[in-house]
Design a protein around this motif. Structure first.
Motif, PDB file in Angstrom:
ATOM      1  N   VAL A 181      25.933  14.565   1.230  1.00 20.22           N
ATOM      2  CA  VAL A 181      25.572  15.077  -0.099  1.00 20.22           C
ATOM      3  C   VAL A 181      25.268  13.888  -1.001  1.00 20.22           C
ATOM      4  CG1 VAL A 181      26.356  16.466  -2.056  1.00 20.22           C
ATOM      5  CG2 VAL A 181      27.110  17.042   0.255  1.00 20.22           C
ATOM      6  N   PRO A 182      24.084  13.841  -1.605  1.00 20.38           N
ATOM      7  CA  PRO A 182      23.761  12.680  -2.443  1.00 20.38           C
ATOM      8  C   PRO A 182      24.668  12.577  -3.675  1.00 20.38           C
ATOM      9  CG  PRO A 182      22.015  14.356  -2.560  1.00 20.38           C
ATOM     10  CD  PRO A 182      23.001  14.830  -1.542  1.00 20.38           C
ATOM     11  N   PRO A 202      35.606  20.572 -10.263  1.00 22.84           N
ATOM     12  CA  PRO A 202      34.965  19.879  -9.120  1.00 22.84           C
ATOM     13  C   PRO A 202      33.470  20.163  -9.006  1.00 22.84           C
ATOM     14  CG  PRO A 202      36.545  21.542  -8.361  1.00 22.84           C
ATOM     15  CD  PRO A 202      36.763  21.367  -9.822  1.00 22.84           C
ATOM     16  N   VAL A 203      33.049  21.382  -9.301  1.00 15.75           N
ATOM     17  CA  VAL A 203      31.609  21.692  -9.216  1.00 15.75           C
ATOM     18  C   VAL A 203      30.861  20.927 -10.311  1.00 15.75           C
ATOM     19  CG1 VAL A 203      29.868  23.523  -9.114  1.00 15.75           C
ATOM     20  CG2 VAL A 203      32.161  23.959  -8.246  1.00 15.75           C
ATOM     21  N   ARG A 226      23.644  17.871  -9.926  1.00 15.30           N
ATOM     22  CA  ARG A 226      24.910  17.418  -9.333  1.00 15.30           C
ATOM     23  C   ARG A 226      24.849  17.140  -7.833  1.00 15.30           C
ATOM     24  NH1 ARG A 226      25.316  19.773 -13.808  1.00 15.30           N
ATOM     25  NH2 ARG A 226      27.059  19.330 -15.220  1.00 15.30           N
ATOM     26  N   TYR A 227      24.012  17.898  -7.132  1.00 17.61           N
ATOM     27  CA  TYR A 227      23.967  17.768  -5.667  1.00 17.61           C
ATOM     28  C   TYR A 227      22.596  17.322  -5.144  1.00 17.61           C
ATOM     29  CZ  TYR A 227      28.407  20.305  -5.858  1.00 17.61           C
ATOM     30  OH  TYR A 227      29.704  20.679  -6.123  1.00 17.61           O
ATOM     31  N   MET A 251      34.984  25.600  -0.971  1.00 15.40           N
ATOM     32  CA  MET A 251      34.044  24.904  -1.860  1.00 15.40           C
ATOM     33  C   MET A 251      32.880  25.836  -2.229  1.00 15.40           C
ATOM     34  SD  MET A 251      33.987  21.946  -3.226  1.00 15.40           S
ATOM     35  CE  MET A 251      33.075  22.204  -4.731  1.00 15.40           C
ATOM     36  N   GLY A 293      30.134  17.599  -9.017  1.00 14.85           N
ATOM     37  CA  GLY A 293      29.344  17.495  -7.783  1.00 14.85           C
ATOM     38  C   GLY A 293      30.199  17.241  -6.561  1.00 14.85           C
ATOM     39  N   VAL A 294      31.459  17.683  -6.618  1.00 13.03           N
ATOM     40  CA  VAL A 294      32.356  17.504  -5.464  1.00 13.03           C
ATOM     41  C   VAL A 294      31.862  18.391  -4.313  1.00 13.03           C
ATOM     42  CG1 VAL A 294      34.712  17.931  -4.625  1.00 13.03           C
ATOM     43  CG2 VAL A 294      34.353  16.895  -6.862  1.00 13.03           C
ATOM     44  N   SER A 295      31.925  17.851  -3.095  1.00 14.07           N
ATOM     45  CA  SER A 295      31.451  18.633  -1.946  1.00 14.07           C
ATOM     46  C   SER A 295      32.550  18.877  -0.922  1.00 14.07           C
ATOM     47  CB  SER A 295      30.276  17.922  -1.288  1.00 14.07           C
ATOM     48  OG  SER A 295      30.652  16.625  -0.913  1.00 14.07           O
ATOM     49  N   ALA A 341      28.098  22.974   0.784  1.00 11.82           N
ATOM     50  CA  ALA A 341      28.235  21.535   1.029  1.00 11.82           C
ATOM     51  C   ALA A 341      29.035  21.201   2.290  1.00 11.82           C
ATOM     52  CB  ALA A 341      28.893  20.878  -0.184  1.00 11.82           C
ATOM     53  N   TYR A 344      21.097  22.944 -12.824  1.00 11.51           N
ATOM     54  CA  TYR A 344      22.508  22.530 -12.903  1.00 11.51           C
ATOM     55  C   TYR A 344      22.972  21.995 -11.545  1.00 11.51           C
ATOM     56  CZ  TYR A 344      27.594  23.006 -12.879  1.00 11.51           C
ATOM     57  OH  TYR A 344      28.935  22.757 -12.731  1.00 11.51           O
TER      58      TYR A 344
END
Lengths: 157, 174
Positions: free
Chosen positions: B32-33, B131-132, A86-87, A58, B135-137, A44, A82
């Protein structure tokens, strides 16, 4: 080289993330699967680098999550799902071939097909145009033509 | 028929190209969406740094929650720290504030908090799984969770003024 560049950019841009103790590697076969899946997932905070190839903190966290899900016995599809949940599909370094993405895969071939079709249509039309055009554009006989015909006849004698 | 077909095909191809280029250049390829908007926030159980107690999201059920993901090696997080402290003072009776530190060491975090002071609970995630799950980037990132445990908003940038939080907190107070 890429990893070094990414590490340098991270250090220079936002400080140094201390190397924390990540999860222990799994047994060889499972760890190979973790790395294979990690190479398909986008980091990311990097520029087009996978989480398996990135030294960013990260990315380490995300790779540990892959490791955790593999250890739990999740399938490749479940692990990808998964991360997509989230992304988004953004997280996949290679977009899926279904849905709207199909345009990306089929589009170039379709454009090639359209190009070939245009060439074929043009090549079929052009000879006819070339044959008919001079006939349509032929000038009306002039008095000079009769003179030229006479000259040719005299030369042949 | 063939006279019409040529221009139609050419226009279609040009139109498709313009569409693809406009879509490509009109969006940030590195953004990141925010996929978890409107979805239930994942529960977690991690240690509170000052008391060593385990803290879960479920224990705050019925209260709006603000979660700030950060780390001590992140410069913008350090600048944001007093802004969040200020916001907490303004909303402490209405909203639960939680800090979650990840990709860091416990010693570094405790030292930073001792030097800079803190009010709301700071949690430490040694495995960086929370955080994952959210969806933390990157850091800092702040999530706004409703009383029902639904993620309503996310800000993936540091706050420089406590008033920037007002509309986001207003959204989860309803």
């Amino acid at each position: 080289m890429t990893a070094l560049a990414v590490a340098l950019s991270l250090v220079l841009s936002q400080g140094y993330a201390p190397q924390r103790q990540g999860l222990d590697p799994l047994e060889a076969e499972k760890e190979a699967r973790v790395m294979r899946l990690g190479k398909q997932l986008r980091c990311a905070v990097c520029q087009g680098v996978s989480i398996a190839d990135s030294p960013a903190s990260m990315a380490r966290a995300q790779l540990d999550k892959v490791r955790e899900l593999v250890a739990e016995g999740k399938s490749d599809e479940q692990i990808n799902a998964y991360f997509i949940e989230r992304y988004g599909e953004w997280v996949l370094l290679e977009p899926t071939k279904g849905g709207l993405n199909a345009v990306l895969w089929v589009g170039p071939l379709a454009l090639l097909g359209v190009g070939l079709l245009v060439i074929v249509l043009q090549s079929r039309r052009r000879p006819a145009a070339l044959v008919t055009a001079p006939a349509e554009a032929a000038p009306a006989p002039s008095p000079d033509d009769a003179l030229l015909a006479q000259v040719r006849a005299d030369l042949e004698k | 028929m063939t006279r019409v077909l040529g221009p139609v095909i050419a226009l279609s191809v040009i139109g498709l190209l313009v569409f693809v280029l406009a879509k490509g250049f009109g969006s940030d390829p590195h953004a990141v969406p925010f996929m978890l908007s409107g979805k239930k926030a994942t529960n977690f159980k991690i240690k509170r740094l000052d008391t060593d107690e385990d803290v879960t999201l479920e224990q705050f059920k019925g209260q709006p929650v603000v979660i700030n993901f950060w780390a001590t090696w992140c410069g913008p997080c350090k600048m944001e720290h007093p802004v969040l402290e200020d916001a907490w003072r303004r909303y402490e009776r209405q909203v639960v504030f939680l800090g979650i530190v990840f990709e860091d060491t416990e010693a570094n975090t405790k030292r930073f908090l001792a030097e800079n002071g803190h009010t709301f609970p700071q949690l430490f995630d040694p495995k960086s799984t929370v955080p994952v799950d959210y969806g933390v980037s990157g850091v800092p990132e702040t999530y706004f969770i409703t009383r029902d445990g639904v993620i309503k908003g996310k800000v993936a940038a540091p706050f420089s003024d406590p008033r920037q939080l007002d509309p986001l907190i207003g959204g989860i107070l309803q």
